[in-house]
Design a protein around this motif. Structure first.
Motif, PDB file in Angstrom:
ATOM      1  N   PHE A  39       0.916  -1.285   0.078  1.00 21.13           N
ATOM      2  CA  PHE A  39       0.146  -0.065   0.050  1.00 21.13           C
ATOM      3  C   PHE A  39       0.914   1.352  -0.030  1.00 21.13           C
ATOM      4  O   PHE A  39       1.787   1.367   0.559  1.00 21.13           O
ATOM      5  N   ALA A  40       0.561   2.130  -0.642  1.00 18.34           N
ATOM      6  CA  ALA A  40       1.355   3.565  -0.667  1.00 18.34           C
ATOM      7  C   ALA A  40       0.220   4.662  -0.498  1.00 18.34           C
ATOM      8  O   ALA A  40      -0.911   4.799  -0.769  1.00 18.34           O
ATOM      9  N   LEU A  41       1.237   5.775   0.083  1.00 17.35           N
ATOM     10  CA  LEU A  41       0.265   6.993   0.071  1.00 17.35           C
ATOM     11  C   LEU A  41       0.792   8.106  -0.592  1.00 17.35           C
ATOM     12  O   LEU A  41       2.223   8.047  -0.403  1.00 17.35           O
ATOM     13  N   GLY A  42       0.411   8.880  -1.244  1.00 17.01           N
ATOM     14  CA  GLY A  42       0.875  10.082  -1.640  1.00 17.01           C
ATOM     15  C   GLY A  42       1.297  10.072  -3.299  1.00 17.01           C
ATOM     16  O   GLY A  42       1.674  10.918  -3.964  1.00 17.01           O
ATOM     17  N   LEU A  43       0.755   8.980  -4.035  1.00 16.54           N
ATOM     18  CA  LEU A  43       0.865   8.723  -5.285  1.00 16.54           C
ATOM     19  C   LEU A  43      -0.062   9.787  -5.985  1.00 16.54           C
ATOM     20  O   LEU A  43       0.159  10.174  -6.986  1.00 16.54           O
ATOM     21  N   VAL A  51      -0.737  -1.062  -4.218  1.00 19.52           N
ATOM     22  CA  VAL A  51       0.149  -0.671  -5.606  1.00 19.52           C
ATOM     23  C   VAL A  51       0.827  -1.976  -5.954  1.00 19.52           C
ATOM     24  O   VAL A  51       0.988  -3.035  -5.032  1.00 19.52           O
ATOM     25  N   TYR A  52       1.571  -1.868  -7.124  1.00 19.26           N
ATOM     26  CA  TYR A  52       2.543  -2.607  -7.263  1.00 19.26           C
ATOM     27  C   TYR A  52       4.036  -2.095  -7.303  1.00 19.26           C
ATOM     28  O   TYR A  52       4.063  -0.910  -7.688  1.00 19.26           O
ATOM     29  N   VAL A  53       4.811  -2.559  -6.707  1.00 21.41           N
ATOM     30  CA  VAL A  53       6.238  -2.144  -6.516  1.00 21.41           C
ATOM     31  C   VAL A  53       7.288  -2.775  -7.496  1.00 21.41           C
ATOM     32  O   VAL A  53       7.294  -3.842  -7.486  1.00 21.41           O
ATOM     33  N   GLY A  54       7.536  -1.872  -8.418  1.00 17.73           N
ATOM     34  CA  GLY A  54       8.547  -2.370  -9.505  1.00 17.73           C
ATOM     35  C   GLY A  54      10.020  -2.049  -9.034  1.00 17.73           C
ATOM     36  O   GLY A  54      10.226  -1.477  -7.882  1.00 17.73           O
ATOM     37  N   ILE A  55      10.862  -2.241 -10.110  1.00 19.73           N
ATOM     38  CA  ILE A  55      12.117  -1.991  -9.752  1.00 19.73           C
ATOM     39  C   ILE A  55      12.588  -0.517  -9.623  1.00 19.73           C
ATOM     40  O   ILE A  55      13.264  -0.036  -8.634  1.00 19.73           O
ATOM     41  N   PHE A  56      12.052   0.314 -10.597  1.00 24.41           N
ATOM     42  CA  PHE A  56      12.376   1.622 -10.521  1.00 24.41           C
ATOM     43  C   PHE A  56      11.124   2.756 -10.140  1.00 24.41           C
ATOM     44  O   PHE A  56      11.478   3.960  -9.735  1.00 24.41           O
ATOM     45  N   LYS A  57      10.050   2.184  -9.944  1.00 27.71           N
ATOM     46  CA  LYS A  57       8.932   2.820  -9.350  1.00 27.71           C
ATOM     47  C   LYS A  57       7.721   2.312  -8.721  1.00 27.71           C
ATOM     48  O   LYS A  57       7.657   0.781  -9.014  1.00 27.71           O
ATOM     49  N   VAL A  58       7.000   2.778  -8.072  1.00 31.47           N
ATOM     50  CA  VAL A  58       5.653   2.202  -7.590  1.00 31.47           C
ATOM     51  C   VAL A  58       4.406   2.523  -8.439  1.00 31.47           C
ATOM     52  O   VAL A  58       4.518   3.902  -8.837  1.00 31.47           O
ATOM     53  N   GLU A  59       3.634   1.609  -8.683  1.00 35.98           N
ATOM     54  CA  GLU A  59       2.337   2.078  -9.616  1.00 35.98           C
ATOM     55  C   GLU A  59       1.287   1.569  -8.947  1.00 35.98           C
ATOM     56  O   GLU A  59       1.140   0.828  -8.302  1.00 35.98           O
ATOM     57  N   LEU A  60       0.217   2.472  -9.147  1.00 40.32           N
ATOM     58  CA  LEU A  60      -1.091   2.118  -8.520  1.00 40.32           C
ATOM     59  C   LEU A  60      -1.515   1.015  -9.470  1.00 40.32           C
ATOM     60  O   LEU A  60      -1.307   0.914 -10.701  1.00 40.32           O
ATOM     61  N   ASN A  77      -8.017 -10.480  -0.750  1.00 42.52           N
ATOM     62  CA  ASN A  77      -7.794 -10.400  -1.899  1.00 42.52           C
ATOM     63  C   ASN A  77      -8.145  -9.076  -2.851  1.00 42.52           C
ATOM     64  O   ASN A  77      -9.256  -8.749  -2.561  1.00 42.52           O
ATOM     65  N   TYR A  78      -7.202  -8.777  -3.852  1.00 42.10           N
ATOM     66  CA  TYR A  78      -7.680  -7.394  -4.166  1.00 42.10           C
ATOM     67  C   TYR A  78      -7.421  -7.668  -5.901  1.00 42.10           C
ATOM     68  O   TYR A  78      -7.466  -6.686  -6.559  1.00 42.10           O
ATOM     69  N   GLY A  79      -7.871  -8.662  -5.910  1.00 45.59           N
ATOM     70  CA  GLY A  79      -8.084  -9.205  -7.673  1.00 45.59           C
ATOM     71  C   GLY A  79      -6.999  -9.151  -8.563  1.00 45.59           C
ATOM     72  O   GLY A  79      -6.822  -8.808  -9.778  1.00 45.59           O
ATOM     73  N   VAL A  80      -5.819  -9.126  -7.822  1.00 42.38           N
ATOM     74  CA  VAL A  80      -4.442  -9.196  -8.607  1.00 42.38           C
ATOM     75  C   VAL A  80      -3.892 -10.699  -8.386  1.00 42.38           C
ATOM     76  O   VAL A  80      -3.831 -11.292  -7.490  1.00 42.38           O
TER      77      VAL A  80
END
Length: 80
Positions: A39-43, A51-60, A77-80
């Motif tokens: 989970f992320a706050l501020g995007l 969120v999805y945490v990638g190598i270079f960035k966080v994506e909703l 379960n968030y459907g992912v």
């Protein structure tokens, strides 16, 4: 979704969020130890979001998590 509610409905790896900047914006990141969802706050300014945490960035995630899913107890379960 406010941080206080998330802190009571999930089991966090750490109590203090990871803090970093992405595109000049401060981002806070937490991960639930039961459902493993990040989970992320501020995007986008709308509060805590899954969120999805990638190598270079966080994506909703492409589809917004229903608000009642965030308030349920983990495991979730968030459907992912």
């Amino acid at each position: 979704m406010d941080k206080a509610n998330l802190l009571h409905t999930h089991s966090w790896e750490e109590r203090n969020p990871h803090q970093f900047k992405q595109a000049g914006k401060p981002i806070l990141l937490l991960q639930c130890s039961r459902c493993r969802r990040d989970f992320a706050l501020g995007l986008d300014g709308s509060g805590w979001r899954p969120v999805y945490v990638g190598i270079f960035k966080v994506e909703l995630l492409a589809t917004e998590c229903p608000s009642n899913s965030l308030s349920r107890q983990a495991p979730c379960n968030y459907g992912v």
